[in-house]
Motif scaffolding. Structure first.
Motif, short mmCIF file in Angstrom:
data_model
loop_
_atom_site.label_atom_id
_atom_site.label_comp_id
_atom_site.label_asym_id
_atom_site.label_seq_id
_atom_site.Cartn_x
_atom_site.Cartn_y
_atom_site.Cartn_z
N GLN A 12 -3.23 3.53 -1.15
CA GLN A 12 -3.69 2.84 -2.35
C GLN A 12 -2.97 1.49 -2.50
N GLU A 13 -3.74 0.41 -2.56
CA GLU A 13 -3.15 -0.92 -2.67
C GLU A 13 -2.63 -1.16 -4.09
N GLN A 14 -1.45 -1.75 -4.18
CA GLN A 14 -0.83 -2.04 -5.47
C GLN A 14 -0.44 -3.52 -5.52
N ASP A 32 0.54 5.33 0.20
CA ASP A 32 -0.36 6.47 0.45
C ASP A 32 -1.82 6.03 0.43
N VAL A 71 0.85 -1.18 0.00
CA VAL A 71 0.00 0.00 0.00
C VAL A 71 0.89 1.23 0.00
N LYS A 113 3.22 8.80 -9.60
CA LYS A 113 1.96 9.02 -8.89
C LYS A 113 0.80 8.40 -9.67
#
Length: 299
Positions: A72-74, A70, A68, A129
């Protein structure tokens, strides 16, 4: 029924933090500003969230990882490249048992000493980003790996007096080569820029043309027809830096380049960059770089 889900294990518990990494690796990161590893299970991550204090560029060659950034899961899998810059908050890192890949970690100082064009930095920040994970073609992945192994050989060659200069040159070449990936993503299905992205980009372009004579945030806001507060909030949201921090980045990078690559006196440099006098420049430079201009030039 066969389970096709990756066998995830939390490597955070088994992976050493920077304080637990081999001393040789620590010394290299501290003195040279660059660390390379082809063992992703040895990444310097810790349990719980942490704020990045370096630049990380990695290529996954096998397996899968989740994390994760910031909030947001990646998800990363084979031939995916990731870029995570300083100040971003990383959490919940997990990797499959068969995770493999290569990773380049650069100290912030080494990175900014290497990149010669500040516009490239704004491109990198916006790209990472909007595209935190990017899939590479096999050819692009092979190119990335070639750079990695050349870099590793040069950094490890302690007998080569110019090994760090060679490493910087290779990193710069790699960055420009990978810019083709940025172009591809922007041309084919890339996320549309938000208004915040547009304001940030316009601010950077305006800054590039004027930082030598103008360092007031209010002036840049006026040129963009927005308030200083809105400019500050927008730039901070997109890049995790304030406009003042971006201005200081531009000015200090230019000062470093002039001190290193020109024969101009410090007084002449102060005049070129619109400082009131040499003394003011000296205080500014020491505050942001940690050395006086004369010390930096000698070293």
């Amino acid at each position: 029924m066969e389970n096709n889900q990756p066998d995830f294990c939390n490597h955070t518990a088994d992976t050493p933090s920077t304080s637990e990494m081999p001393q040789a690796a620590l010394v290299r990161l501290h003195t040279d500003g660059i660390l390379l590893t082809d063992d992703l299970t040895r990444l310097p991550v810790t349990a719980g969230p942490w704020r990045m204090k370096f630049i990380l560029l990695a290529l996954c060659t096998r397996g899968e990882a989740r994390y994760v950034v910031d909030g947001q899961e990646q998800t990363v899998c084979g031939n995916d490249v990731i870029i995570i810059s300083e100040r971003h908050v990383v959490d919940h890192y997990q990797a499959s048992a068969d995770i493999a890949g290569i990773c380049i970690i650069l100290s912030v100082g080494f990175f900014y000493e290497t990149i010669s064009n500040v516009r490239d930095l704004s491109t990198l920040f916006l790209f990472s980003k909007n595209h935190p994970v990017v899939g590479l073609s096999q050819r692009e992945a092979d190119t990335f790996k070639s750079y990695f192994y050349m870099l590793r050989d040069k950094v490890a060659d302690m007998r080569n007096h110019y090994r760090l200069e060679l490493a910087r040159t290779l990193i710069l070449a790699m960055f420009y080569d990978m810019s083709n990936v940025v172009y591809r993503e922007q041309q084919h299905g890339g996320r549309r820029s938000s208004r915040a992205d547009t304001i940030f980009t316009n601010f950077i372009h305006l800054l590039e043309d004027n930082f030598r004579r103008e360092r007031r945030v209010g002036w840049y806001a006026e040129q963009l027809c927005i308030t200083s507060k809105y400019l500050s909030e927008t730039v901070k949201h997109v890049s995790r830096r304030t406009p003042n921090e971006w201005i200081d980045r531009y000015v200090t990078l230019e000062l470093r380049l002039l001190l290193r690559n020109s024969t101009k006196s410090i007084k002449e440099i102060a005049l070129d960059l619109n400082f009131p006098n040499q003394s003011f420049l000296g205080k500014y430079f020491k505050e942001h770089v940690g050395q006086s201009p004369s010390e930096y030039r000698r070293n």
